[in-house]
Design a protein around this motif. Structure first.
Motif, short mmCIF file in Angstrom:
data_model
loop_
_atom_site.label_atom_id
_atom_site.label_comp_id
_atom_site.label_asym_id
_atom_site.label_seq_id
_atom_site.Cartn_x
_atom_site.Cartn_y
_atom_site.Cartn_z
N THR A 1 -5.88 -7.32 10.29
CA THR A 1 -6.09 -6.04 9.61
C THR A 1 -5.59 -4.86 10.44
O THR A 1 -4.95 -3.95 9.93
CB THR A 1 -7.60 -5.86 9.31
OG1 THR A 1 -8.08 -7.02 8.63
CG2 THR A 1 -7.85 -4.63 8.45
N PHE B 1 -15.76 3.45 6.26
CA PHE B 1 -14.37 3.79 5.92
C PHE B 1 -14.08 3.78 4.42
O PHE B 1 -12.95 4.02 4.02
CB PHE B 1 -13.41 2.83 6.66
CG PHE B 1 -13.63 1.36 6.38
CD1 PHE B 1 -13.12 0.76 5.24
CD2 PHE B 1 -14.32 0.56 7.29
CE1 PHE B 1 -13.31 -0.60 4.99
CE2 PHE B 1 -14.52 -0.80 7.06
CZ PHE B 1 -14.01 -1.37 5.89
N LYS C 1 0.82 -1.22 0.00
CA LYS C 1 0.00 0.00 0.00
C LYS C 1 0.86 1.27 0.00
O LYS C 1 2.07 1.22 0.29
CB LYS C 1 -0.94 -0.04 1.21
CG LYS C 1 -1.95 -1.19 1.15
CD LYS C 1 -2.98 -1.06 2.27
CE LYS C 1 -4.01 -2.16 2.20
NZ LYS C 1 -5.11 -1.96 3.18
N HIS D 1 -16.76 -3.07 -0.17
CA HIS D 1 -16.83 -2.26 1.05
C HIS D 1 -17.60 -0.96 0.84
O HIS D 1 -17.55 -0.06 1.68
CB HIS D 1 -15.42 -1.91 1.55
CG HIS D 1 -14.62 -3.10 1.97
ND1 HIS D 1 -15.06 -4.00 2.91
CD2 HIS D 1 -13.40 -3.56 1.56
CE1 HIS D 1 -14.14 -4.95 3.08
NE2 HIS D 1 -13.14 -4.71 2.26
N LEU E 1 -10.64 5.09 2.72
CA LEU E 1 -9.78 4.00 2.23
C LEU E 1 -9.42 4.22 0.75
O LEU E 1 -8.25 4.09 0.36
CB LEU E 1 -10.52 2.66 2.40
CG LEU E 1 -9.85 1.43 1.78
CD1 LEU E 1 -8.52 1.12 2.46
CD2 LEU E 1 -10.78 0.21 1.86
N ASN F 1 -2.28 0.05 6.73
CA ASN F 1 -1.77 -1.20 7.29
C ASN F 1 -0.80 -1.93 6.35
O ASN F 1 -0.68 -3.15 6.41
CB ASN F 1 -2.94 -2.09 7.73
CG ASN F 1 -3.86 -2.48 6.59
OD1 ASN F 1 -3.69 -2.01 5.47
ND2 ASN F 1 -4.84 -3.31 6.86
N ILE G 1 -5.37 0.86 11.22
CA ILE G 1 -6.21 -0.13 10.53
C ILE G 1 -6.33 0.21 9.04
O ILE G 1 -6.47 -0.69 8.21
CB ILE G 1 -7.59 -0.27 11.22
CG1 ILE G 1 -8.31 -1.53 10.75
CG2 ILE G 1 -8.44 0.96 11.03
CD1 ILE G 1 -9.41 -2.00 11.68
N GLU G 2 -6.26 1.48 8.70
CA GLU G 2 -6.32 1.87 7.28
C GLU G 2 -4.95 1.80 6.63
O GLU G 2 -4.78 1.22 5.57
CB GLU G 2 -6.89 3.29 7.15
CG GLU G 2 -6.97 3.76 5.70
CD GLU G 2 -7.63 5.12 5.61
OE1 GLU G 2 -8.86 5.15 5.52
OE2 GLU G 2 -6.90 6.13 5.66
N TYR H 1 -12.30 -1.92 -4.26
CA TYR H 1 -12.86 -2.13 -2.91
C TYR H 1 -14.40 -2.05 -2.92
O TYR H 1 -14.99 -1.74 -1.89
CB TYR H 1 -12.30 -1.10 -1.94
CG TYR H 1 -10.92 -1.45 -1.41
CD1 TYR H 1 -10.69 -2.61 -0.67
CD2 TYR H 1 -9.83 -0.59 -1.61
CE1 TYR H 1 -9.44 -2.93 -0.17
CE2 TYR H 1 -8.57 -0.89 -1.11
CZ TYR H 1 -8.38 -2.07 -0.38
OH TYR H 1 -7.14 -2.36 0.13
N HIS I 1 -2.12 -5.54 1.51
CA HIS I 1 -3.45 -6.12 1.29
C HIS I 1 -3.31 -7.54 0.79
O HIS I 1 -2.33 -7.86 0.12
CB HIS I 1 -4.21 -5.30 0.24
CG HIS I 1 -5.44 -6.00 -0.27
ND1 HIS I 1 -6.64 -5.96 0.40
CD2 HIS I 1 -5.63 -6.81 -1.34
CE1 HIS I 1 -7.52 -6.71 -0.26
NE2 HIS I 1 -6.93 -7.23 -1.32
N GLY I 2 -4.30 -8.37 1.10
CA GLY I 2 -4.35 -9.71 0.53
C GLY I 2 -5.79 -10.15 0.34
O GLY I 2 -6.67 -9.75 1.11
N ARG J 1 2.06 -6.60 9.07
CA ARG J 1 1.29 -5.45 9.56
C ARG J 1 1.75 -5.03 10.96
O ARG J 1 1.74 -3.84 11.27
CB ARG J 1 -0.20 -5.78 9.53
CG ARG J 1 -0.75 -5.70 8.10
CD ARG J 1 -2.10 -6.30 8.02
NE ARG J 1 -2.78 -6.01 6.76
CZ ARG J 1 -3.86 -6.67 6.35
NH1 ARG J 1 -4.38 -7.61 7.09
NH2 ARG J 1 -4.43 -6.35 5.21
#
Ligand code: CMP
Length: 133
Positions: A91, A57, A9, A52, A61, A112, A109-110, A49, A115-116, A102
């Motif tokens: 996360t 968020f 990220k 979500h 995000l 982090n 949490i954002e 995303y 990603h996976g 992480r």
């Protein structure tokens, strides 16, 4: 063999730890079968995303994920999805086990670090989203 999508990220790219994360991926025995560095547009992040979209968020995000370059990879291994999730950790970096990426590199949490994909169906969607056949 199974495949999963991994993203380094924007926070981790800015911190100049692409090499550390890729090194860990190789140490863990994953094959890297696709890899690219891209700066996502906000629309590309929103599409990625989309599951979500109703979460509180989502906006933040997608803004974060398009705030700088990311490294997107397809990883291959036996049980790649589960194993990459274990390597990343929870996360929320504060809840991630010691030794996970992480825990080591995440900030919140954002933000982090990585990603996976979380399941077979998501892995298929996510791989096709960034690496069209
Ligand atoms: P990721 O594995 O990329 O999948 C969705 C992302 O949403 C997650 O990592 C976090 O970076 C981000 N996120 C932000 N807030 C939350 C939250 N409260 N719960 C879960 N994920 C969150």
């Amino acid at each position: 063999m199974e495949r999963t999508l991994a993203i380094i990220k924007p926070d981790a790219v800015k911190k100049r730890i692409i090499g550390k994360i890729v090194g860990r991926i190789e140490e863990e025995g994953f094959g890297i079968v696709r890899m690219k560095l891209v700066h996502l547009t906000a629309d590309e992040a929103r599409g990625f995303y989309i599951v979500h979209k109703d979460k509180p968020f989502y906006g933040s995000l997608c803004e974060f994920m398009s705030s700088g370059p990311v490294v997107i990879m397809v990883l291959e291994a036996e049980e790649a999805i589960k194993r990459w999730r274990e390597t990343m950790g929870a996360t929320d970096p504060a809840k991630a086990n010691p030794g996970t990426l992480r825990r080591a590199y995440g900030f919140s949490i954002e933000r982090n670090a990585v990603h996976g994909s979380d399941a077979r169906e998501t892995a298929e969607f996510e791989i096709n989203y960034f690496f069209k056949k």
